[in-house]
Every structure is written in C-alpha cells, then in structure tokens.
Design an enzyme around this catalytic site. Structure first.
Site, mmCIF file in Angstrom:
data_model
loop_
_atom_site.group_PDB
_atom_site.id
_atom_site.type_symbol
_atom_site.label_atom_id
_atom_site.label_comp_id
_atom_site.label_asym_id
_atom_site.label_seq_id
_atom_site.Cartn_x
_atom_site.Cartn_y
_atom_site.Cartn_z
ATOM 1 N N SER A 174 0.848 -1.188 0.000
ATOM 2 C CA SER A 174 0.000 0.000 0.000
ATOM 3 C C SER A 174 0.887 1.243 0.000
ATOM 4 O O SER A 174 1.665 1.421 -0.936
ATOM 5 C CB SER A 174 -0.973 -0.041 1.177
ATOM 6 O OG SER A 174 -1.971 0.953 1.047
ATOM 7 N N ASP A 199 -16.711 -16.843 -12.695
ATOM 8 C CA ASP A 199 -15.834 -17.709 -11.916
ATOM 9 C C ASP A 199 -15.232 -18.827 -12.775
ATOM 10 O O ASP A 199 -14.031 -19.094 -12.725
ATOM 11 C CB ASP A 199 -16.641 -18.294 -10.751
ATOM 12 C CG ASP A 199 -15.871 -19.274 -9.901
ATOM 13 O OD1 ASP A 199 -14.675 -19.459 -10.141
ATOM 14 O OD2 ASP A 199 -16.471 -19.859 -8.984
ATOM 15 N N ASP A 256 -8.534 -6.103 -5.233
ATOM 16 C CA ASP A 256 -8.194 -4.985 -4.356
ATOM 17 C C ASP A 256 -9.172 -3.830 -4.589
ATOM 18 O O ASP A 256 -9.258 -3.305 -5.702
ATOM 19 C CB ASP A 256 -6.773 -4.526 -4.668
ATOM 20 C CG ASP A 256 -6.210 -3.534 -3.650
ATOM 21 O OD1 ASP A 256 -7.007 -2.861 -2.970
ATOM 22 O OD2 ASP A 256 -4.982 -3.434 -3.560
ATOM 23 N N HIS A 279 -6.881 -6.020 -0.492
ATOM 24 C CA HIS A 279 -5.779 -5.063 -0.355
ATOM 25 C C HIS A 279 -4.641 -5.636 0.470
ATOM 26 O O HIS A 279 -4.729 -5.736 1.697
ATOM 27 C CB HIS A 279 -6.284 -3.770 0.276
ATOM 28 C CG HIS A 279 -5.299 -2.650 0.220
ATOM 29 N ND1 HIS A 279 -4.664 -2.280 -0.940
ATOM 30 C CD2 HIS A 279 -4.809 -1.824 1.182
ATOM 31 C CE1 HIS A 279 -3.850 -1.269 -0.700
ATOM 32 N NE2 HIS A 279 -3.911 -0.988 0.587
ATOM 33 N N VAL A 325 -13.534 -17.641 -7.298
ATOM 34 C CA VAL A 325 -12.517 -16.633 -7.593
ATOM 35 C C VAL A 325 -12.502 -16.346 -9.090
ATOM 36 O O VAL A 325 -12.512 -17.264 -9.906
ATOM 37 C CB VAL A 325 -11.119 -17.122 -7.152
ATOM 38 C CG1 VAL A 325 -10.040 -16.129 -7.571
ATOM 39 C CG2 VAL A 325 -11.084 -17.344 -5.643
ATOM 40 N N ASP A 375 -11.937 -19.647 -16.173
ATOM 41 C CA ASP A 375 -10.596 -20.230 -16.167
ATOM 42 C C ASP A 375 -10.604 -21.750 -16.107
ATOM 43 O O ASP A 375 -9.546 -22.376 -16.024
ATOM 44 C CB ASP A 375 -9.784 -19.678 -14.999
ATOM 45 C CG ASP A 375 -10.398 -20.001 -13.639
ATOM 46 O OD1 ASP A 375 -11.536 -20.499 -13.601
ATOM 47 O OD2 ASP A 375 -9.736 -19.742 -12.615
ATOM 48 N N ASP A 428 -14.295 -21.970 -8.287
ATOM 49 C CA ASP A 428 -13.740 -21.939 -6.935
ATOM 50 C C ASP A 428 -14.084 -20.663 -6.184
ATOM 51 O O ASP A 428 -13.496 -20.366 -5.145
ATOM 52 C CB ASP A 428 -12.218 -22.103 -7.001
ATOM 53 C CG ASP A 428 -11.550 -21.042 -7.884
ATOM 54 O OD1 ASP A 428 -12.265 -20.172 -8.419
ATOM 55 O OD2 ASP A 428 -10.319 -21.102 -8.052
#
Length: 556
Positions: free
Chosen positions: A209, A280, A434, A473, A289, A283, A287
């Site tokens: 950060s 999701d 993020d 983040h 993500v 890919d 999962d």
C-alpha cells in the site's frame, strides 16, 4: 521452518482501518544521516546496545536517542495488550533522521542479539498516511535473523489519519511521499553494522500500500539503497488514486447531495455475487474466484429491478448508472483521457463477513459524507479547509495538483535503469480484487517499465509483477492469498512459497522467481494452493488433477 506468526496479525489498509500492530513509535527522540556511512564500516568489536554507545556513532543528519535490551520471549507493545508473539532477544534502538531543516523522521531498529544476525537489513514500509510502524512485519523479519528497521514517514501528529501535518511544512510532504525510507535506511545500515561488528551485506525493502508506494519511490529516486525491493499494491500514482476516490464518490451521489449514497455496501455485495457467478468458471475451475477480471464480460443491466422500488436482489437504474461510471474510472471531461482506471469486476465487495458486513470493498474507500482523502485536496493541493469537492474540475484542477505536489508524492516515471545497473531486483504484487488500489494501475506501471526496458526478457531479468486472483488489499479475499505478503505469512519459509525468501534467492543466488505458490489458510489449515506467475504469464489449470493443488497448474 514455519512462517505463520504467533499472535495478532494485521491486515493492512490504505486507510489504516486495522491497527492491531500498526502502532505509534514509543519513546523516540532525535537523529541525523550521512550517505558516506551508508554501508557502515567493519569494526573490531560490536558497539554495545546502550544509549551512550550508539549515540556516539557518526550518522550525519541522524542520531540515536536511546537503546534498550529486549529479552527473548513474548513481546508486548508498550501501552497495549497486543503481542507479536515470541521473539528472540534483540536490541531496540530509537532514533530520528532529518532530510532538511524542519524535517523529523522517527525510527526504530531491532537488532537480533548474539550470533543470530544474518548480516542483512530489512526495512519495512507504512500504511495510509499514518506514522504507525507495522510491528508484525518487523517481528517476522527479526525471527528470520534480519536487523529490521521501520519509521514514521515524518508524521507525528496524535491522530494517525490527520493530513494537516504538512500544512506550512512542505518538507514533511516530501518526506512522506519520497524521502523518509532513504533518510532512515542510510543511518540504519551504519547502526546495524556497528551492533554486528561487520557491514550490512544485503539490504531489502518490504512494504504494501503506502509501503508499496515507498518501495517504488526507492526504485526511482534512491536506486542504490537496496539490493532488493518488495512492493505490494503500490500507491505510487498518488494524485490520480485520490482523483479516483473522488470520482467514485461523485459517481455514487446525486450532485451536491452528501447525505445519501446511491450504492450501499449491501448492493456492492449483491454485485460481487453476480459477477463471480457469471465469471468464476472462465478459467476452467469453479472456486469462487475470478482468475483475471479482464476476461469477464459481465454487465450489470440484468440486475436492474423490474418493479417499483429497490429490492435486496436487484438494483435501481440510478445504481446501475453509478456502477457503470465506477467501472469506467475517472476521465478527463475535455479530452476523454483516462485519469485513473476503474476498479476490476469482483473488487466491489471482495471480503464479506458471515453476517453480511463488507470487510473489504469500495464502500470503505469512496467516502460517505465526504470523499475519501478529501483532506489531501483541502490541505495538500488547494490550501483551503472549505474546499468544495463538487467544484473539482478533473481537467484544470488535476493539472494544479500535478504542478503543486506531483514531484513530492508521485513516482510514475518507470525509469529504473539506475536500479537495474545497481544489480538489484524488484518484486511487485497486486491483488485482482483490491478495492483500494486498482489492479489495472499496477499493470499499467509494469507495462511502462517493460516498454522502457525494451523487451520482456530485459524486464524479467530484474523486475517482476505477480497478480493475485481473489486477493483484496495486500491480503485476504476469497483466493489463495498467503505467500509471505504483508499480513499473509506463508505456511512454508522457502523461496517457492515466501516473498522474502524468493527475493533473497534471486539476489543471492540468481534464482529468479518463476512462480510463487500461494496458499489459502482457513482455521489454521491450508485448504488450497495456487501458483502465482510473473506477469504477463498466468496460472492455467491442466484440465486434470486436484484443482485445489498448485501442482495441477502451469504458468503460461
């Protein structure tokens, strides 16, 4: 060796919301720094860990103010009930440095006692605009045998979120935005060399950060300070990041209405659920993500309510419009040029508690009744406590900010030739989910570096970026987000699993990090591993094997 720390860990935030171990410096007084002593000199015997001995060191514009022995065992931060867990015995040195008249940067150096020192120094970064040290990172490095150093950025007001500390003191803005790490690193090397009776052999920087911002500042402005730099979620494009927050705020309110946000935290969570459901599996693995949001073509229109009123499962037309404006990001109204990129799909509410509370999402950074970082504009740019954010012109006023504070707080030249010639290595990392620093901005900086270096191979030789699917983040989020990053200690301390070990192997043995294995840790157990690949490569599922095992993926 296990890397997971004992005790309370910090999940860093650009706004310093979580402060478990981000605590003010204690008992620090005055100091100074001379570049001629930056590497220290071999000494016949170690300088004693006491105030008088260390205060006598020639440190130029820096000086030691006190030093104390800390016995091995649990270490509790003075004035709190927080602990970093068990630590080896160390010498705790307090000091101050000055970049110019009016500058005052307090620091702490922790030096492992006995024969534990590995002859290396690790300097830690900060979070937000806060003077607080990240004691969890300092403890982690001390356990590994490093002398470890942290400073307060030159900011000493009682309120860590107070941005008025620069009013009437441009030198403090320069320290915060550019110079403070250099100012403490120069004397820090000399102090460590004196305590260890030998020179500092390697010096590394580790931050996320604002710490990432500080790391990039070192790459560009002080390329000889470090042999290696780890910079996570770098906020080095500071003016435009704050313009991005302002853009979000104005997109999420009717003009001149500071009382009623259009999108709420609950509506952001609804959006993230819809995005993940749609994208999701792109890919090849479902999962929870989104591997790379650039592949996600989802649009919010199907979420629009079809009946009067706003329900918990749909968005109003005003909410849809606000969401699209945020995805588009800040633009110059005159030229149409992108000022700051929008935030990727999936970052709207990347971490949600079981009770529905959004722990990490846009709502924590766009501001409620005032834009996030409004004081940056009030006091740093316009010198006007009554500045009206509704009057901000994203063309004219941005140029004013660039001229007035850009040289102090922005590090976007991407000229890293001197750092490369120094033989140093840099690792950047950035979470795709993020909600604070847009992942697209980190990629833009990397691509600017690559263009300047002329080829992928030339860039890979010293500078690598790792994008982390599903990471918020600096840490957390639904993905595999533990790999020695700040607040996300790796389950295994080796160069394949841990950032610091990977950097050290690259610097010491020339073994470049072709992948870093990240882990998802739930209730103390590793439930998933995934390789992180140096950008622009991505982890691809082989089509067979356990999708929760890094061995089932290749970087390509």
């Amino acid at each position: 060796m296990h890397c997971i720390l004992v005790g309370t860990l910090v999940i860093p935030s650009e706004r310093s919301e979580s402060r478990d171990l981000h605590l003010p410096l204690l008992h620090a007084s005055a100091v100074s720094a001379d570049p001629s002593t930056s590497l220290g000199m071999p000494t016949a015997r170690a300088v004693a860990c006491d105030s008088a001995s260390l205060a006598a060191l020639p440190l130029g514009d820096a000086h030691v103010t006190s030093a104390t022995h800390v016995a091995a065992g649990p270490f509790t931060i003075p004035g709190t009930q927080l602990s970093t867990g068990a630590l080896p015995a160390f010498c705790r040195v307090y000091g101050e440095a000055a970049s110019e008249a009016g500058s005052r940067i307090r620091f702490e150096l922790w030096f492992p006692e006995g024969s534990a020192w590995n002859a290396k120094l690790l300097v830690t970064g900060n979070g937000g605009y806060s003077p607080m040290l990240v004691y969890a990172d300092m403890a982690m490095a001390l356990r590994r045998g490093y002398a470890v150093l942290g400073g307060d950025t030159g900011h000493q007001t009682e309120n860590p979120d107070d941005l008025q500390f620069v009013v009437g003191h441009r030198e403090r803005m320069l320290d915060w935005g550019t110079r403070s790490i250099h100012a403490i690193t120069v004397p820090g090397k000399t102090i460590a060399a004196a305590l260890g009776a030998r020179p500092v052999r390697r010096a590394y920087f580790f931050g996320c950060s604002t710490g990432g911002h500080q790391g990039v500042a070192e790459l560009e402005a002080y390329p000889d300070d470090f042999d290696g730099v780890i910079a996570g979620a770098p906020g080095n494009n500071r003016i435009r990041l704050n313009a991005g927050f302002l853009w979000q705020y104005r997109a999420n309110h009717a003009p001149h209405d500071d009382s009623t946000p259009i999108l709420t935290p609950a509506s952001l969570a609804l959006v993230t659920r819809a995005v993940v459901a749609a994208c999701d599996a792109i890919d090849g693995v479902r999962d929870g993500v989104i591997d790379d949001p650039r592949d996600c073509q989802w649009a919010p229109d199907p979420l629009q309510c079809t009946t009067a009123g706003v329900a918990a499962t749909c968005l109003s037309s005003a909410q849809i419009a606000a969401l699209k404006a945020m995805y588009a990001g800040a633009k110059n109204p005159r030229t149409g040029a992108q000022i700051y990129p929008g935030w990727p799909k999936g970052s709207e509410a990347s971490t949600v508690a079981p009770d529905g509370t959004v722990l990490s999402g846009w709502n924590r950074y766009w501001g409620t009744t005032a834009p996030a970082r409004a004081d940056f504009w009030r006091y740093w740019v316009f010198d006007d406590p009554k500045w009206d954010w509704w009057s901000f012109d994203f063309d004219r006023d941005l140029a004013v900010a660039d001229a007035k504070v850009g040289s102090a707080v922005d590090h976007t030249t991407a000229n890293l030739d001197a750092f490369r010639r120094h033989g140093a290595k840099a690792i950047l990392y950035q979470g795709w989910a993020d909600p604070v620093l847009s992942a697209y901005d980190a990629i833009a900086y990397y691509e600017k570096v690559r263009a300047a270096q002329g080829s992928q191979a030339a860039t890979d030789a010293f500078f690598r970026l790792f994008m982390v699917p599903g990471m918020a983040h600096c840490a957390r989020g639904p993905g595999a987000t533990n790999f020695g990053n700040q607040g996300g200690e790796a389950p295994v301390c080796d160069a394949e699993h841990d950032l610091i070990e990977a950097l050290d192997a690259w610097v010491e043995r020339g073994v470049a990090p072709d992948r870093i294995i990240a882990s998802r840790v739930e209730n103390g157990a590793v439930t998933r591993t995934r390789p992180l690949c140096p950008y622009p490569r991505r982890a691809r599922y082989a089509g067979s094997g356990n999708p929760d095992d890094a061995a089932s993926y290749t970087c390509r």
